[in-house]
Each structure stands twice: as C-alpha cells, then as structure tokens.
Design an enzyme around this catalytic site. Structure first.
Site, PDB file in Angstrom:
ATOM      1  N   GLU A 297       0.954  -1.206   0.049  1.00  0.00           N
ATOM      2  CA  GLU A 297      -0.084  -0.062  -0.083  1.00  0.00           C
ATOM      3  C   GLU A 297       0.937   1.201   0.007  1.00  0.00           C
ATOM      4  OE1 GLU A 297      -3.743   1.842  -0.137  1.00  0.00           O
ATOM      5  OE2 GLU A 297      -3.253  -0.279  -0.316  1.00  0.00           O
ATOM      6  N   GLU A 327      -0.574   9.712  -5.882  1.00  0.00           N
ATOM      7  CA  GLU A 327       0.600   8.649  -5.887  1.00  0.00           C
ATOM      8  C   GLU A 327       0.848   8.089  -7.253  1.00  0.00           C
ATOM      9  OE1 GLU A 327      -1.366   7.999  -1.385  1.00  0.00           O
ATOM     10  OE2 GLU A 327      -1.411   6.445  -2.826  1.00  0.00           O
ATOM     11  N   ASP A 480      -7.547   3.049   2.556  1.00  0.00           N
ATOM     12  CA  ASP A 480      -6.915   1.911   3.272  1.00  0.00           C
ATOM     13  C   ASP A 480      -8.154   0.785   3.286  1.00  0.00           C
ATOM     14  OD1 ASP A 480      -4.084   2.568   3.844  1.00  0.00           O
ATOM     15  OD2 ASP A 480      -5.291   3.926   5.638  1.00  0.00           O
TER      16      ASP A 480
END
Length: 495
Positions: A297, A327, A480
C-alpha cells in the site's frame, strides 16, 4: 402588489413542500405530487431512490459483489501504526493564532507557518497530502493542543493498522498486526487483531489529521472537495522499526496474504538510511514463502528519489499495489512514465491517462515471460472512480473486488451500513476513453452495468464509478478501507 404577493405565497409554499419532501420522505408520494401540482409548478422532482442512477448503480453492485471461491483465512499486516487525532484544520490553525494567507507546498514542515502554508496549498486544491514535521518540540506542542481540542476524535491510524482493522471486521479472518502499538492504539484496535508482544510500546505515535469540507472557506480560500492534510513527527514508523518483528512473526502466524505499508514514512530519513532500509525490505519480502501474495500500500510522498527506488527495487517483489491519483502521477513523474509532464490533475483524473500509467507499470515492472517479477495487480482509487488492473491469468473475481472497493468508499465516508442514495452522488465521467496513448475505445457509462471491462496486451482493466458521499463524516483511512475490501473479495490463482 397583489401579483408580487401571489408569487411570494407560491414560493413559500414550494419551499414548504420541498422541506416536507426532504424531512418526510416516507409520506405517500401521491400526496406530495398532488400538493406540488396544486401549485402549478410542474412535475415533482423524483426523490433519489431505486430509480435514480445512484439507486440503480448500488443495486447492480449488490448483485455483482460475491465472495470468491477461495478465501483468505489469515492476513498479516505491517508495519506502520499510530493514533490519528482528527479535527477541523481551519479551527486548529485558528486556535494556534494563525491567519489565512497564501498557500505554499513544503516537502517538510519546520514551523507553524510552514504548516499553515502547506494546509492552505492543499485545501485550495481539495487534495490529500501527508508531511513530516521535523521540529519535535513544536510538533508536540501542536499535538497537545489538537488532542485536547473540543470535538477532536481519536482513531486507529497508520495504513497497516487501518487495513488490519478493516480486515478484522470479518469474524472468519484472523489478523496479525505488527507496528508500533502504544496503549491508546491497543485500546482502539478490534479484538480480532492480534498484536505480538514485541510490537507493544509504552508511548503512542500521534498523527494529526486536519479535515475540511467541500465548500468550506477560510479567508479567500474555498475547498473544492472534502479532504484532509496529515502531518506527524513519527520516528518509530519513519524508521520502520517493526519490520524485523513483522517478518519474524510470519513463520508462526502462517498467513495466506501479507500486506505491507509504511515505506513513505522513510521520507524524513537520510538517503543512506533509505537505501539501507529498502535493501532490508527486499530481504524481508524474499523471506516470505513463495506463493503467499504480498500487497504493497503506497501513500502520499514528495521524495522522487525514494519513490523511484521503491518502483525499481520493490515493485517486482510484491504481488499487488494499492494507490490513489496523487501517488500514481507522482510515481510516473519519478520514474519517467506516461503523462509524467503533467504537473497535477485538474478535476477528475482522466480515465485514459490513468489507464495508460497503470498499463505501463504492469508492462515495465509486472510479471511477464521475460521478467522475474511477482507484480500482477494494481488497485487504483480516486474520489470519482476505481480501476483494478491485473495481468491475465493470475486473479479472479475482479468484478466483485472493484465494486466492493467502490461501495465501501460510499458507505464509510457517509458512516452508513449500506449505500444511502439520498446522501451520495455519481461524479464519474459519463463517457471516457480507455487510453490516451494507444487506440483506446470510447465508453458510455451505464448505471445498470457499473463495472466496465477492457483489455490491452495481456492486461485486464475493471472500472467502476464511486457513489461519492455529499457530506462525508470522515475521509481518513478511506484508501486503506478500499484496498482491504478490494483484497478481501479478490481471489489469487495458485501457482
């Protein structure tokens, strides 16, 4: 005057009917329609429900989301964990005596003014970001004010702990969590999460989560989206202190899925430390028995050299990746990938561009006949949609996995058990190109068939919109939760 008075009465009546409509949605629709029609204001607006695009999409998801034939039994998660202190960013900055001004990004925060400028910079974009606060004394002073601030909430924090907590909601799963777990975090964790004694420490690591709502204003600043700005002075997670504990715990725990996170926390460390630690990460991953998938992750980063090192050294050793739009673009910029000349996304990230970068990652760093790599899966998530990209022949149940990831984004943000169609909206593009650099096809979105599938040179793409919460209760940990839910419904082919 009489004409004006009649219009005003009609307006007030229309407003009253609207209020009844919103506050008493269970009233017979025929009664509401006849009241509305009596005002001669045209047809009554349809309440969001089963017939709306949101309602049809939610129902279609429910039909698609089925458990995989082969399920995970034991999941090991490491190595970053902390306590998140969540509160209003604007209110905290005001409590610190700071005034609105110009925004400016800082790769590292050294003062209260740096914090203010970085917060304003990202709030203006409505973008998530995470930064290291290098001044220990100033950070602990701010953290104390934040922790005691009226309305501040304490939650499980850190990608590993959040993913572990999400997995632990399934009672048939056993979850191992390795990370720096202090007394407050231990108290907050689900009973189903096992923490090895070596992971326990006397003091918690605190991360401050400054939230803002869509349309929230501060001076001239107005947030286009709800999001959050995270900062910490976290040395334990920054040094990945629990990596060795994590690896040594795997032999006894015997997981069938390993989730690794926290590499981004090394940004505050020296280049030499980063280089040495990444080699140790690689050694740790290589010690995990063959056949056990490893999911990495990612999280917000600003150090291009560190990101490039992760791409070139770590990607081939992991099986799966989870990341968001910030990201993904930063990764492409750091490793000279497609569309890397783009400085930032404007609005909803272009599906074709995102698809091109995901394809490039799997083609350049993923598993192939000519490359010794384990990487076969990427779960990309952004506010408006998700894409699950997989190398053909390695994963099953992708339709359910991407739909489950998107569904949990809508339920968790709104803090509801199921999708509440009155509180969400469909913000994904209604049509898009599947690629900007190759011969992509044009796709029209159909809420009745919300998962769109396409293929490109041995890579399958599964796209689905997100039903975006209009008034989110909490934005922290959504990525998450999305990754955990997507993995929960994924099935890896044994080799």
């Amino acid at each position: 005057m009489a004409l004006w008075r009649g219009s005003a009465y009609a307006g007030f009546l229309a407003l009253a009917v609207g209020c009844v409509f919103l506050l008493e949605p269970q009233l017979p629709r025929s009664a509401l329609r006849s009241l509305w029609s009596s005002l001669q204001l045209g047809p009554a607006p349809a309440p969001p429900g089963p017939g709306s695009p949101e309602g049809r999409l939610a129902a279609a998801w429910d039909a698609l989301i089925v458990r995989p034939a082969r399920r995970w039994r034991r999941v090991a998660v490491g190595v970053n964990a902390c306590v998140d202190v969540v509160l209003s960013g604007v209110k905290l900055l005001q409590a610190l005596g700071l005034n609105p001004g110009n925004g400016k990004d800082h790769t590292e925060l050294r003062s209260r003014n740096d914090l203010k400028e970085a917060f304003i910079h990202f709030m203006g974009k409505g973008a998530a970001a995470e930064r290291f606060f290098s001044d220990k004394k100033t950070f602990h002073n701010i953290a104390q004010i934040a922790s005691e601030f009226p309305g501040a909430q304490h939650y499980v924090g850190g990608n590993a702990a959040l993913i572990g907590q999400k997995f632990a909601a399934n009672s048939d799963l056993k979850v191992l969590l390795c990370g720096p777990v202090g007394p407050k975090l231990h108290e907050l964790l689900d009973d189903n999460v096992f923490v090895p004694p070596e992971s326990l420490q006397e003091v918690d690591e605190f991360h401050l989560i400054l939230e803002y709502q869509a349309g929230e204003e501060w001076g001239q600043l107005k947030a286009p989206h709800a999001n959050r700005f995270i900062f910490s002075h976290d040395l334990s997670n920054g040094a990945m202190n629990m990596l060795e504990v994590f690896v040594s715990s795997l032999e006894e725990f015997q997981p069938d899925l390993v989730v690794l996170s926290g590499l981004h926390m090394m940004e505050g460390q020296s280049k030499e430390f980063q280089r040495k630690r990444l080699l140790e990460v690689m050694t740790a991953i290589s010690d995990i028995p063959t056949g056990i998938p490893v999911h990495l992750e990612l999280a917000s980063m600003t150090n291009r050299e560190l990101m490039s090192s992760i791409v070139h050294q770590v990607f081939s050793a992991v099986t799966s990746l989870g990341l968001n739009e910030q990201e993904l673009l930063f990764l492409s910029q750091s490793a000279s990938g497609p569309h890397s000349s783009l400085s930032s996304w404007t609005g909803v990230p272009d599906v074709g561009m995102v698809s091109d970068i995901l394809f490039w990652i799997l083609k350049e760093h993923g598993k192939s006949e000519s490359r010794a790599s384990d990487l076969t899966r990427i779960h990309f998530h952004t506010l408006a949609y998700h894409i699950l990209a997989t190398v053909d022949g390695h994963w099953a149940n992708q339709l359910a996995a991407v739909a489950a990831g998107a569904r949990v984004a809508g339920t968790q943000a709104c803090a509801t058990e199921t999708i509440d169609t009155r509180r969400v909206s469909l913000k994904a593009p209604r049509e898009f190109m599947t690629s900007r650099s190759a011969d992509g096809s044009r796709v029209m979105l159909n809420p009745n068939e919300p998962v769109v599938e396409w293929h490109r040179e041995g890579v399958s793409f599964h796209f689905t919109p997100v039903l975006v919460c209009k008034d989110p209760v909490r934005t922290v940990g959504l990525g998450d939760a999305i990754s955990a839910e997507g993995l929960f419904y994924s099935e890896v082919h044994p080799h």
